[in-house]
Enzyme design. Structure first.
Site, mmCIF file in Angstrom:
data_model
loop_
_atom_site.group_PDB
_atom_site.id
_atom_site.type_symbol
_atom_site.label_atom_id
_atom_site.label_comp_id
_atom_site.label_asym_id
_atom_site.label_seq_id
_atom_site.Cartn_x
_atom_site.Cartn_y
_atom_site.Cartn_z
ATOM 1 N N ASN A 160 1.705 2.848 -2.479
ATOM 2 C CA ASN A 160 0.542 4.045 -3.270
ATOM 3 C C ASN A 160 -0.792 4.580 -2.833
ATOM 4 O O ASN A 160 -1.011 5.804 -3.069
ATOM 5 C CB ASN A 160 -0.148 3.261 -4.876
ATOM 6 C CG ASN A 160 0.941 3.480 -6.018
ATOM 7 O OD1 ASN A 160 1.335 4.892 -6.386
ATOM 8 N ND2 ASN A 160 1.464 2.827 -5.976
ATOM 9 N N ARG B 152 -14.343 -16.028 -9.775
ATOM 10 C CA ARG B 152 -14.547 -14.328 -10.049
ATOM 11 C C ARG B 152 -15.367 -13.685 -9.291
ATOM 12 O O ARG B 152 -16.008 -12.633 -9.612
ATOM 13 C CB ARG B 152 -13.543 -14.174 -11.834
ATOM 14 C CG ARG B 152 -11.693 -13.863 -11.198
ATOM 15 C CD ARG B 152 -11.622 -13.544 -12.356
ATOM 16 N NE ARG B 152 -10.323 -14.530 -12.688
ATOM 17 C CZ ARG B 152 -9.453 -14.086 -11.725
ATOM 18 N NH1 ARG B 152 -9.110 -12.602 -11.319
ATOM 19 N NH2 ARG B 152 -8.046 -15.105 -12.141
ATOM 20 N N GLY C 64 1.314 -1.077 -0.029
ATOM 21 C CA GLY C 64 0.397 0.203 0.402
ATOM 22 C C GLY C 64 0.669 1.275 0.558
ATOM 23 O O GLY C 64 0.286 2.297 0.378
ATOM 24 N N THR D 248 -10.450 -0.604 -18.062
ATOM 25 C CA THR D 248 -11.589 -1.409 -19.005
ATOM 26 C C THR D 248 -10.885 -2.817 -19.228
ATOM 27 O O THR D 248 -10.198 -3.216 -18.635
ATOM 28 C CB THR D 248 -11.520 -0.946 -20.492
ATOM 29 O OG1 THR D 248 -9.745 -1.670 -21.069
ATOM 30 C CG2 THR D 248 -11.292 0.616 -21.308
ATOM 31 N N GLU E 68 -9.823 -4.657 -20.917
ATOM 32 C CA GLU E 68 -8.471 -5.186 -21.226
ATOM 33 C C GLU E 68 -7.870 -4.964 -20.295
ATOM 34 O O GLU E 68 -7.895 -3.984 -20.253
ATOM 35 C CB GLU E 68 -8.277 -4.058 -22.756
ATOM 36 C CG GLU E 68 -7.277 -5.192 -24.038
ATOM 37 C CD GLU E 68 -6.479 -4.181 -24.692
ATOM 38 O OE1 GLU E 68 -5.626 -4.429 -24.994
ATOM 39 O OE2 GLU E 68 -7.034 -3.589 -25.293
ATOM 40 N N LEU E 69 -7.010 -6.008 -19.939
ATOM 41 C CA LEU E 69 -6.296 -6.416 -19.120
ATOM 42 C C LEU E 69 -4.577 -5.449 -19.368
ATOM 43 O O LEU E 69 -4.055 -4.930 -20.302
ATOM 44 C CB LEU E 69 -5.097 -7.560 -19.000
ATOM 45 C CG LEU E 69 -4.905 -7.696 -17.734
ATOM 46 C CD1 LEU E 69 -5.046 -7.372 -15.572
ATOM 47 C CD2 LEU E 69 -3.609 -8.760 -17.527
ATOM 48 N N ILE F 227 -7.542 -9.640 -10.913
ATOM 49 C CA ILE F 227 -8.229 -9.070 -12.858
ATOM 50 C C ILE F 227 -9.280 -8.993 -12.260
ATOM 51 O O ILE F 227 -10.472 -10.305 -11.419
ATOM 52 C CB ILE F 227 -7.681 -10.399 -13.496
ATOM 53 C CG1 ILE F 227 -6.084 -10.159 -13.938
ATOM 54 C CG2 ILE F 227 -8.423 -10.074 -15.303
ATOM 55 C CD1 ILE F 227 -6.164 -11.563 -15.445
ATOM 56 N N HIS G 69 0.467 0.933 -13.281
ATOM 57 C CA HIS G 69 1.057 -0.126 -14.621
ATOM 58 C C HIS G 69 2.536 0.297 -13.950
ATOM 59 O O HIS G 69 2.409 1.424 -14.510
ATOM 60 C CB HIS G 69 0.493 -0.632 -15.365
ATOM 61 C CG HIS G 69 1.381 -1.935 -15.708
ATOM 62 N ND1 HIS G 69 0.549 -3.221 -15.228
ATOM 63 C CD2 HIS G 69 1.793 -2.101 -16.890
ATOM 64 C CE1 HIS G 69 1.633 -3.986 -16.240
ATOM 65 N NE2 HIS G 69 2.135 -3.308 -16.525
HETATM 66 C C1 GRF Z 1 3.170 -0.578 -7.843
HETATM 67 O O1 GRF Z 1 4.060 -1.377 -8.634
HETATM 68 C C2 GRF Z 1 2.264 -0.805 -8.192
HETATM 69 O O2 GRF Z 1 2.594 0.134 -10.273
HETATM 70 C C3 GRF Z 1 1.702 -1.825 -9.180
HETATM 71 O O3 GRF Z 1 1.541 -3.013 -7.857
HETATM 72 C C4 GRF Z 1 2.842 -2.389 -7.052
HETATM 73 C C5 GRF Z 1 1.815 -1.706 -5.575
HETATM 74 O O4 GRF Z 1 2.469 -1.282 -4.635
HETATM 75 N N1 GRF Z 1 0.511 -2.361 -9.676
HETATM 76 P P1 GRF Z 1 1.932 -0.675 -3.292
HETATM 77 O O5 GRF Z 1 0.874 -1.589 -2.569
HETATM 78 O O6 GRF Z 1 1.111 0.956 -3.831
HETATM 79 O O7 GRF Z 1 3.404 -0.408 -2.739
#
Ligand code: GRF
Length: 218
Positions: free
Chosen positions: A19, A70, A17, A146, A148-149, A97, A114
């Site tokens: 981010n 899912r 976490g 969207t 598409e992955l 997903i 991403h």
């Molecule tokens: C990040 O690199 C993000 O781009 C990817 O997973 C990672 C998550 O990191 N999808 P965090 O959990 O936010 O530290």
């Protein structure tokens, strides 16, 4: 937390976490004009849930292993999310997903980050793949989700030069620093009403973006 009526955000996580932390910090500083109203993890042990609790944000865990399909998991996830009445759903290291039903339901208010310069390297092991390909730069892309992955229209990209000494681990660390800059920025644009997903692409400040999105550090 401010009590900003304009943008209620629910963040979905699976792990550390970092981010999410960038969002918490950005909202706390007032830069991101939004309220993070809940953090939901598909992994009950995710460290990000502790970060949320420390910031007095509601948390929930919905363990995907207890669902038969899912579709069942995604339906339960919608039931958990909707009472928070989010304007925006943020996937922040959410390692599941999502079904087309879920993605369509939140179309236009579902964002992902991403760790590659999309459309290059959707999927996993992005940093190693960029190194193996001899690329000069790696980076991260925030995009609308969207069906598409990792294929939804790009909003913003940040680039990081690849050094000859870089490993997948060192490169991931450099890219993550940029992720923490561009992801709250994209959410800020959304909260301020500057960012929309339209039929033919992404509009920022009334102008259609290129397929690579806004270039943050070029
Ligand atoms: C990040 O690199 C993000 O781009 C990817 O997973 C990672 C998550 O990191 N999808 P965090 O959990 O936010 O530290």
């Amino acid at each position: 937390m401010t009590n900003n009526p304009c943008c209620r955000i629910v963040v979905l996580i699976s792990g550390s976490g970092s981010n999410l932390q960038a969002f918490i910090d950005s909202a706390a500083s007032g830069e991101l004009p939004a309220d993070i109203v809940a953090v939901i993890s598909n992994r009950p042990q995710a460290y990000g849930l502790q970060r949320a609790s420390q910031a007095d944000i509601a948390t929930a865990a919905l363990d995907h292993t207890s669902f038969a399909s899912r579709e069942d998991f995604d339906r339960a996830l919608i039931k958990l999310i909707d009472p928070y009445q989010p304007d925006l759903i943020i996937l922040a290291g959410f390692m599941r997903i999502l079904t087309p039903g879920f993605v369509q339901y939140y179309r236009g208010r579902l964002l992902n980050i991403h760790p590659s310069l999309l459309p290059k390297y959707p999927g996993l092991n992005t940093h190693q793949r960029a190194i193996d390909a001899g690329d000069s730069h790696a980076g991260a892309t925030v995009h609308f989700v969207t069906e598409e992955l990792d294929g939804g229209p790009a909003i913003v990209q940040a680039q990081v030069p690849i050094k000859t000494t870089d490993t997948a681990e060192t490169l991931a660390k450099s890219v993550l620093i940029e992720e923490h800059r561009i992801y709250p920025l994209a959410a800020t644009w959304f909260a301020e009403g500057k960012l929309q997903l339209q039929q033919d692409g992404v509009v920022l400040n009334g102008e259609k973006l290129s397929k690579y999105g806004f270039q943050f550090n070029q």
